[in-house]
Design an enzyme around this catalytic site. Structure first.
Site, PDB file in Angstrom:
ATOM      1  N   MET A 121       2.530   0.721   0.774  1.00 33.49           N
ATOM      2  CA  MET A 121       3.433   1.682   1.474  1.00 33.49           C
ATOM      3  C   MET A 121       3.519   1.293   2.998  1.00 33.49           C
ATOM      4  SD  MET A 121       5.387   3.517  -0.424  1.00 33.49           S
ATOM      5  CE  MET A 121       6.159   4.643   0.565  1.00 33.49           C
ATOM      6  N   GLU A 179      -2.558  -1.060  -0.879  1.00 34.11           N
ATOM      7  CA  GLU A 179      -2.382  -2.143  -1.995  1.00 34.11           C
ATOM      8  C   GLU A 179      -3.745  -1.916  -2.759  1.00 34.11           C
ATOM      9  OE1 GLU A 179      -3.358  -6.548  -2.258  1.00 34.11           O
ATOM     10  OE2 GLU A 179      -1.462  -6.198  -0.936  1.00 34.11           O
ATOM     11  N   VAL A 225       2.321   1.573  -6.846  1.00 38.14           N
ATOM     12  CA  VAL A 225       2.355   1.500  -5.392  1.00 38.14           C
ATOM     13  C   VAL A 225       1.162   2.596  -4.933  1.00 38.14           C
ATOM     14  CG1 VAL A 225       3.763   2.395  -3.275  1.00 38.14           C
ATOM     15  CG2 VAL A 225       4.818   1.318  -5.254  1.00 38.14           C
ATOM     16  N   CYS A 226       0.558   2.030  -3.767  1.00 42.12           N
ATOM     17  CA  CYS A 226      -0.299   2.862  -3.197  1.00 42.12           C
ATOM     18  C   CYS A 226      -0.232   2.953  -1.635  1.00 42.12           C
ATOM     19  CB  CYS A 226      -1.779   2.488  -3.563  1.00 42.12           C
ATOM     20  SG  CYS A 226      -2.386   0.966  -2.882  1.00 42.12           S
ATOM     21  N   ALA A 227      -1.127   3.156  -0.956  1.00 39.74           N
ATOM     22  CA  ALA A 227      -1.010   3.363   0.678  1.00 39.74           C
ATOM     23  C   ALA A 227      -0.943   1.978   1.056  1.00 39.74           C
ATOM     24  CB  ALA A 227      -2.213   4.364   1.238  1.00 39.74           C
TER      25      ALA A 227
END
Length: 375
Positions: free
Chosen positions: A100, A76, A72-74
């Site tokens: 996110m 993608e 998971v990142c901010a």
């Protein structure tokens, strides 16, 4: 090996079903500590993306061999690159589509129950943000309460159910998320309702939602009663739907109560908040099912993913409803409060119609957890 894509809906189902998942979050440590994907049986490892630019070999021993891994990142992009590196090391791994940002915007509809004359009540769970919206359906008509800015899901759901949206309500002027109420009303021709004491600075027309108001949805006797319950904001309003359900807005949650400080009026509104919770709500039937506008922690979700509880049970178990000493209650809701929501003043001004930020700015304003409660 092929990197898989996991959508927010799939992650939401894992949360609802209490499934196991290992999340490798590659955002900065401060962002991860402030807000993350929460699940009862989720495990986490936070390694910022920039620490993995030279490879993932050093973290392989920290990753499980048997659990499903989600990166998971901010937004993608970083998670795709990390997932590909892990895949090259032989791991089965997925990345969260949209990151996110997408998690913050996902809404999951859950049916709460049937109404007396054949209607239905549905809750829309914004799992990553803690917001809860509602749709009351009766005899071909629908009312929406506390809609988020992701309006398409409400419009599409109403279309799927074959109903016309005729009324849209906001229980109060929201400070932690941008309301979609006015947009839905404009698109459907529905009547938009807002408590007038929260609307003294708004720039648009609305119907005044005041205590004693009764709005009928459909031809059947499904009434929404506006019960004046100030405290979180000066105009906060609760609804009793069909004599069964108490939509409490941000006054009362399952595990907490509403904070009175987001308009800078904590000291002034403490007495109102206490009266709403300790007097006005005590006059209601304990059999009412409380449906709040937010949840604070993942533990508040029921087995089916919904958020609700009998009012009498909350009188027994919710700490905020059981503080006999008024000074102790005042300290609870005015001192040691959680951080205020990100950009809450800008969000209030957006909901007043004073500013009109673009979509990217709206997303930025809303990023982060629900912070409407004290416990």
């Amino acid at each position: 090996m092929t990197v898989k894509v996991m959508q927010t809906k799939e992650v939401t189902k894992k949360v609802f079903n209490k499934e196991e998942l290992f999340i490798l979050d590659v955002r900065n440590e401060s962002d991860f500590k402030d807000w993350k994907i929460e699940g009862e049986n989720f495990d986490y490892l936070n390694i910022p993306y920039f620490e993995l630019l030279d490879g993932v070999e050093e973290i392989l021993e920290k990753l499980p061999a048997t659990k499903e891994i989600l990166v998971v990142c901010a937004k993608e992009g970083s998670s795709v690159m990390v997932a590909e590196m892990l895949s090259e090391q032989g791991l089965t791994v997925s990345y969260l589509q949209g990151g996110m940002k997408a998690w913050s915007e996902h809404l999951e509809p859950v049916k709460i129950g049937n109404l007396t004359e054949g209607g239905e009540l549905h809750q829309f769970v914004r799992i990553g943000k803690g917001c809860l919206s509602y749709m009351v359906i009766s005899n071909g008509e629908a009312a929406i309460i506390d809609a988020t800015r992701m309006t398409d899901i409400f419009l599409d759901f109403a279309n799927e159910m074959g109903v016309k949206i005729t009324h849209v309500f906001d229980t109060h002027l929201h400070a932690d998320h941008i309301s979609g109420g006015r947009v839905i009303a404009e698109k459907t021709g529905a009547t938009y309702w807002l408590p007038p004491k929260d609307a003294t600075e708004v720039t648009f027309e609305y119907n005044a939602l005041e205590g004693g108001e009764v709005v009928t949805i459909g031809k059947t006797e499904i009434d929404i009663h506006a019960l004046y319950s100030p405290g979180h904001t000066i105009g906060s309003t609760s609804f009793v739907v069909d004599g069964k359900f108490l939509l409490s807005g941000d006054i009362l949650f399952i595990d907490s109560i509403g904070r009175p400080d987001l308009a800078g009026m904590a000291e002034d509104w403490v007495a109102d908040l206490r009266e709403s919770l300790y007097s006005r709500y005590r006059e209601l039937s304990e059999e009412l099912i409380v449906l709040p506008a937010h949840f604070m922690i993942i533990d508040e979700l029921n087995e089916d993913g919904s958020v609700s509880e009998r009012l009498g049970t909350l009188f027994e178990k919710n700490h905020g409803l059981n503080i006999e000493d008024e000074n102790e209650f005042r300290r609870l809701v005015t001192e040691n409060l959680p951080p205020q929501p990100n950009a809450y003043q800008e969000i209030r001004e957006t909901n007043m119609g004073k500013i009109s930020p673009d979509l990217d700015k709206q997303r930025e304003m809303e990023i982060g957890p629900n912070r409407c409660a004290v416990r």
